[in-house]
Design an enzyme around this catalytic site. Structure first.
Site, short mmCIF file in Angstrom:
data_model
loop_
_atom_site.label_atom_id
_atom_site.label_comp_id
_atom_site.label_asym_id
_atom_site.label_seq_id
_atom_site.Cartn_x
_atom_site.Cartn_y
_atom_site.Cartn_z
N LYS A 172 0.88 -1.18 0.00
CA LYS A 172 0.00 0.00 0.00
C LYS A 172 0.91 1.22 0.00
O LYS A 172 1.64 1.48 0.96
CB LYS A 172 -0.87 -0.02 1.25
CG LYS A 172 -2.26 0.52 1.06
CD LYS A 172 -2.35 1.99 0.77
CE LYS A 172 -2.23 2.84 2.01
NZ LYS A 172 -1.97 4.25 1.73
N GLU A 247 7.87 -0.24 12.17
CA GLU A 247 8.96 0.75 12.07
C GLU A 247 8.32 2.12 12.24
O GLU A 247 7.73 2.65 11.30
CB GLU A 247 9.64 0.66 10.70
CG GLU A 247 10.45 -0.61 10.48
CD GLU A 247 11.79 -0.60 11.19
OE1 GLU A 247 12.13 0.39 11.86
OE2 GLU A 247 12.50 -1.61 11.08
N CYS A 281 12.85 9.41 9.84
CA CYS A 281 12.48 8.85 11.14
C CYS A 281 13.66 8.85 12.10
O CYS A 281 13.50 9.06 13.29
CB CYS A 281 11.94 7.44 10.97
SG CYS A 281 13.05 6.38 10.06
N GLU A 376 7.98 14.07 17.96
CA GLU A 376 8.60 14.09 16.63
C GLU A 376 8.04 15.27 15.83
O GLU A 376 6.83 15.43 15.72
CB GLU A 376 8.27 12.77 15.92
CG GLU A 376 8.99 12.60 14.61
CD GLU A 376 8.66 11.25 13.97
OE1 GLU A 376 7.48 10.88 13.91
OE2 GLU A 376 9.59 10.59 13.49
#
Ligand code: NAD
Length: 478
Positions: A172, A247, A281, A376
């Site tokens: 996806k 992840e 990330c 983040e």
């Protein structure tokens, strides 16, 4: 405008509705892509299931998979220029970084090609009356959900080991930045994998993504993306107890000890937080500086940030745009909140007067408890904080809910290693942020997720162990 398609059971397929993909460097529409439906997802899952049930990938001699993987790698290398340009324009990243995503993808296929025929089990001694051994068996249908920040290389990162291990895959792609992934799959298609082995769908996460992770044919989920989506998927997949690799995000800290080499550190800070406009990330989103050197290092970091060029990816600047207007707004909102919390904006903190979704390189002095130092940002925003002792630095570095990567900069190997071994995270860099590569295992602890990608270890994320235990008969044939 070019219109891109989904890839289902070996065919490129259109759909009734389309999604528009923007060029973040100009804030203009760039291309459209067919929006996959639930029916498309069902067809993709059925195709993958057929490949699994017929053993088209898992039952061939592993060296055949090696051959397919190497052919795919060669085709990906031929796609570097064409695919890189599309990745640059749809994502905003620099042209070279976009091409590097294809080169890295080729490397994943080469690397895991060499592992397809080395998934060796073990023989377990149980005495003379038994023979016992293990086999590594592919999961079957692997559903892989990809984010927008490195869509091509993250796609290859999970796809290559999954195929090497003999799984069929339904991918996806992200609604933002799905186009270059279609070029990646066009290249891989040339390698000769059985029809239906690889399927690529672009559709809304809340519709197609959610359907895929709860599908009755799913045997494994590999998710790369944000923490809230990962948590949602874990809840949704609990019903079927589907194994997964997660992840997720990070808030990674570098510790600059007092004898850190300034030039080495600055190079790492630049790449660590400003590469891909900080949409990484494993970005170095926090820099902890020992007090004796604090003013000197702070001034040098601010000067470096001020010197960076800003522009569209094709002009190869230091700072590229953020991927979307939403992402830009989110980053600016977090900076405003930091100001309100009493943080000190040392440079940047605003959107330059350009047509794309830019945020100027930003350095913020903040205390460890502030939101800007805990959450983040996913933008070109570095938080700096002073510390006095190694222990204090370790506590601040480990003091978030995340644990993806960390770093230590210093001149004494004993000291840097001692600190490194106390840092929470799947990977710790010493004296070079992003040291390591596709050969080194990568993944998180805590809210950064679980499971490992990259390196030899990652292929074991794509297999399950089967043990065969045999009781030898005393007489006659067995
Ligand atoms: P996101 O979570 O918004 O989306 C990721 C993918 O999940 C997209 O394809 C989206 O369509 C899909 N999705 C959304 N809702 C879903 C649902 N309910 N079910 C199934 N799929 C769904 O993340 P993003 O904004 O695309 O990416 C940024 C995030 O990804 C950051 O937090 C970043 O740290 C993280 N990330 C992690 C790594 C890593 O390796 N640890 C690498 C890159 C990015």
């Amino acid at each position: 405008m070019t219109h891109y398609l989904n890839y289902i059971d070996g065919e490129w397929c259109d759909s009734e509705h389309s999604l528009t993909v923007m060029n973040p460097g100009t804030a203009e529409a760039y291309a459209t892509i067919a929006e996959a439906t639930i029916a498309d997802a069902d067809r993709a899952m059925a195709a993958a299931r057929r490949v699994v049930n017929q053993g088209l990938l898992s039952d061939v001699r592993p060296a055949v998979r090696t051959e397919w993987m190497l052919k795919a790698a060669a085709a990906i290398r031929e796609m570097v220029d064409e695919g890189g340009l599309v990745a640059c324009r749809e994502n905003g990243k620099s042209l070279q970084d976009a091409k590097d995503e294809f080169l890295e993808s080729a490397r994943y296929f080469e690397y895991y090609a060499g592992m397809a025929d080395k998934l060796e089990g073990t023989s377990i001694p149980l005495g003379k009356d038994y023979v016992d051994f293990t086999q590594y068996v592919p999961f079957g249908v692997s559903v892989q959900i990809v984010p927008w920040n490195f869509p091509v290389s993250i796609c290859a990162r999970s796809l290559a080991p999954a195929l090497a291990a003999g799984n069929a895959v339904v991918i996806k792609s992200p609604e933002i930045s799905p186009l270059a992934m279609t070029l990646l799959i066009q290249a891989i298609e040339k390698a000769g994998f059985p029809k239906g082995t690889i399927n690529l769908l672009c559709g809304k996460g809340s519709v197609v993504g959610s359907h895929l992770v709860q599908h009755q044919e799913v045997d494994q989920i590999v998710f790369t993306g944000s923490v809230p989506t990962g948590q949602r998927i874990l809840q949704d997949s609990a019903q079927r107890a589907t194994p997964s690799v997660m992840e997720l995000g990070g808030k990674s800290a570098a510790i600059a000890l007092k004898d850190a080499n300034l030039e080495t550190l600055l190079k790492s800070v630049q790449v660590g937080i400003f590469f891909n406009a900080g949409q990484v990330c494993s970005a170095m989103s926090r820099l902890l500086i020992q007090k004796d050197r604090y003013e000197e290092v702070k001034a040098a970091v601010v000067e470096m940030a001020k010197s960076l060029t800003i522009g569209q990816g094709e002009s190869q600047p230091d700072i590229t745009p953020l991927v979307s207007a939403d992402q830009q707004a989110r980053v600016l909102e977090m900076i405003e909140q930091a100001k309100a919390d009493g943080a000190n904006i040392l440079t940047g903190g605003y959107a330059p007067d350009l047509s794309g979704y830019f945020v100027a390189p930003t350095v913020i002095e903040a205390t460890p408890d502030m939101r800007i130092a805990q959450e983040e940002v996913f933008g070109p925003v570095l938080v700096i904080t002073p510390f006095e002792t190694d222990q204090e630095a370790i506590e601040i570095a480990n003091g978030t809910d995340f644990g993806l990567v960390a770093g230590v900069f210093g001149g004494k190997l004993n000291q840097t290693l001692r600190v490194a071994q106390q840092l929470r995270g799947g990977q710790v860099f010493i004296n070079e942020w992003f040291a390591g590569g596709i050969e080194t295992p990568f993944g998180g602890v805590g809210l950064s997720g679980f499971g490992r990608e990259k390196g030899q270890e990652a292929i074991y994320s794509y297999v399950q162990t089967r043990n065969i235990a045999i009781r030898l008969q005393q007489d006659g044939d067995v």
